[in-house]
Design a protein around this motif. Structure first.
Motif, short mmCIF file in Angstrom:
data_model
loop_
_atom_site.label_atom_id
_atom_site.label_comp_id
_atom_site.label_asym_id
_atom_site.label_seq_id
_atom_site.Cartn_x
_atom_site.Cartn_y
_atom_site.Cartn_z
N SER A 50 0.82 -1.21 0.00
CA SER A 50 0.00 0.00 0.00
C SER A 50 0.86 1.27 0.00
O SER A 50 0.45 2.30 -0.54
CB SER A 50 -0.94 0.00 1.22
OG SER A 50 -0.20 0.00 2.43
N ASP A 51 2.06 1.19 0.60
CA ASP A 51 2.95 2.35 0.61
C ASP A 51 3.44 2.69 -0.79
O ASP A 51 3.71 3.86 -1.11
CB ASP A 51 4.16 2.08 1.52
CG ASP A 51 3.87 2.43 2.97
OD1 ASP A 51 3.00 3.28 3.20
OD2 ASP A 51 4.50 1.83 3.86
N ILE A 65 -0.50 2.93 -3.49
CA ILE A 65 -1.62 3.86 -3.24
C ILE A 65 -1.05 5.24 -2.93
O ILE A 65 -0.34 5.43 -1.94
CB ILE A 65 -2.50 3.36 -2.07
CG1 ILE A 65 -3.04 1.95 -2.38
CG2 ILE A 65 -3.65 4.32 -1.82
CD1 ILE A 65 -3.84 1.34 -1.25
N TYR A 88 -3.44 9.57 0.40
CA TYR A 88 -3.09 9.32 1.80
C TYR A 88 -4.23 8.65 2.56
O TYR A 88 -4.02 7.63 3.23
CB TYR A 88 -2.70 10.63 2.48
CG TYR A 88 -2.42 10.48 3.96
CD1 TYR A 88 -1.21 9.92 4.38
CD2 TYR A 88 -3.35 10.88 4.91
CE1 TYR A 88 -0.95 9.78 5.74
CE2 TYR A 88 -3.10 10.73 6.26
CZ TYR A 88 -1.90 10.18 6.67
OH TYR A 88 -1.64 10.02 8.01
N LYS A 127 -4.91 5.09 1.49
CA LYS A 127 -3.85 4.21 1.98
C LYS A 127 -4.04 3.89 3.46
O LYS A 127 -3.94 2.73 3.88
CB LYS A 127 -2.49 4.86 1.74
CG LYS A 127 -1.33 4.05 2.30
CD LYS A 127 0.02 4.52 1.77
CE LYS A 127 0.24 6.00 1.99
NZ LYS A 127 1.57 6.43 1.49
N GLN A 183 -4.91 0.20 5.21
CA GLN A 183 -4.03 -0.34 6.25
C GLN A 183 -4.78 -0.60 7.55
O GLN A 183 -4.58 -1.63 8.20
CB GLN A 183 -2.87 0.63 6.49
CG GLN A 183 -1.92 0.72 5.30
CD GLN A 183 -0.83 1.76 5.49
OE1 GLN A 183 -0.92 2.63 6.37
NE2 GLN A 183 0.22 1.70 4.67
#
Length: 217
Positions: A24-25, A28, A31, A34, A38
């Motif tokens: 995801s870092d 995506i 912000y 993401k 998470q």
């Protein structure tokens, strides 16, 4: 402490969580999206961990009592005809487990396993009146000197798709020890001899290996 039946699920859940957090870092850009992904992934892992928790409960064995085999709510206390093994009238106590309860099954009394049988079946909601006869289930009978023969039945619910039963005919089992596991919402029925003193009431919250559900005076 977690139950051994959850080893694979916990391992896969942990790997999945680690992969999602890592990817995801990189994949995506937004912000909040993401962070949302998470958080949802971490919550899923927490749910898996809490479902397979296996709290340690120290039990001092007592031949004159029967302990609750599972955590949950007492939903049935009545005299019924038990047609699979006894084929006569018994006192039935049923405990319903929601998905948030501990799902470890424990032996409610010490004794000799006289009968242990698995039945494939349907997946009606666990509180359905016919669930005890039509759902996937296991039937176990334990005999001890105080109560004679006591039957308990693990019953799958609408979500449960696996019942684990460790009891085998001829085994000597010890009150409060690990007897198996049922995944997701489910129910356990206990069938006691007529004349047994019942120590719980409808809607009571039972704690497996701790709550005394019946005594023999």
């Amino acid at each position: 402490m977690f139950h051994k039946e959850g080893t694979q699920s916990i391992l896969l859940g942990s790997i999945f969580t680690a992969v999602v957090l890592l990817l995801s870092d990189y994949l995506i850009d937004q912000y909040w999206l993401k962070i949302g992904v998470q958080i949802a992934t971490l919550l899923l892992l927490i749910i898996i961990l809490q479902f397979f928790r296996n709290p340690k409960r120290n039990v001092i064995s007592d031949e004159n009592i029967i302990l609750a085999p599972v955590d949950g709510k007492v939903v049935v206390i009545e005299e019924v005809f038990e047609g699979e093994y006894f084929k006569d009238k018994r006192l039935q106590i049923s405990i319903f487990m929601s998905p948030i309860n501990v799902h470890v099954t424990r032996y409610g009394l010490s004794g000799l396993v006289k009968f242990s049988k698995y039945h494939p079946g349907k997946f009606l909601v666990a509180w359905h009146p016919k669930a005890s006869e039509e759902n996937e289930r296991t039937t176990i009978v334990i005999e001890n000197e105080t109560f004679g023969e006591v039957l308990y039945r693990q019953i799958a619910g609408a979500l449960a798709r696996r019942i684990v039963n460790y009891a085998q005919e001829g085994m000597q089992v010890i009150q409060g020890t690990d007897a198996g596991f049922i995944k997701f919402g489910s129910r356990v029925d206990i069938f006691l001899p007529l004349g047994t003193t019942i120590n719980v009431s409808l809607n009571d919250k039972a704690v497996g290996g701790k709550t005394v559900i019946a005594t023999k005076l």
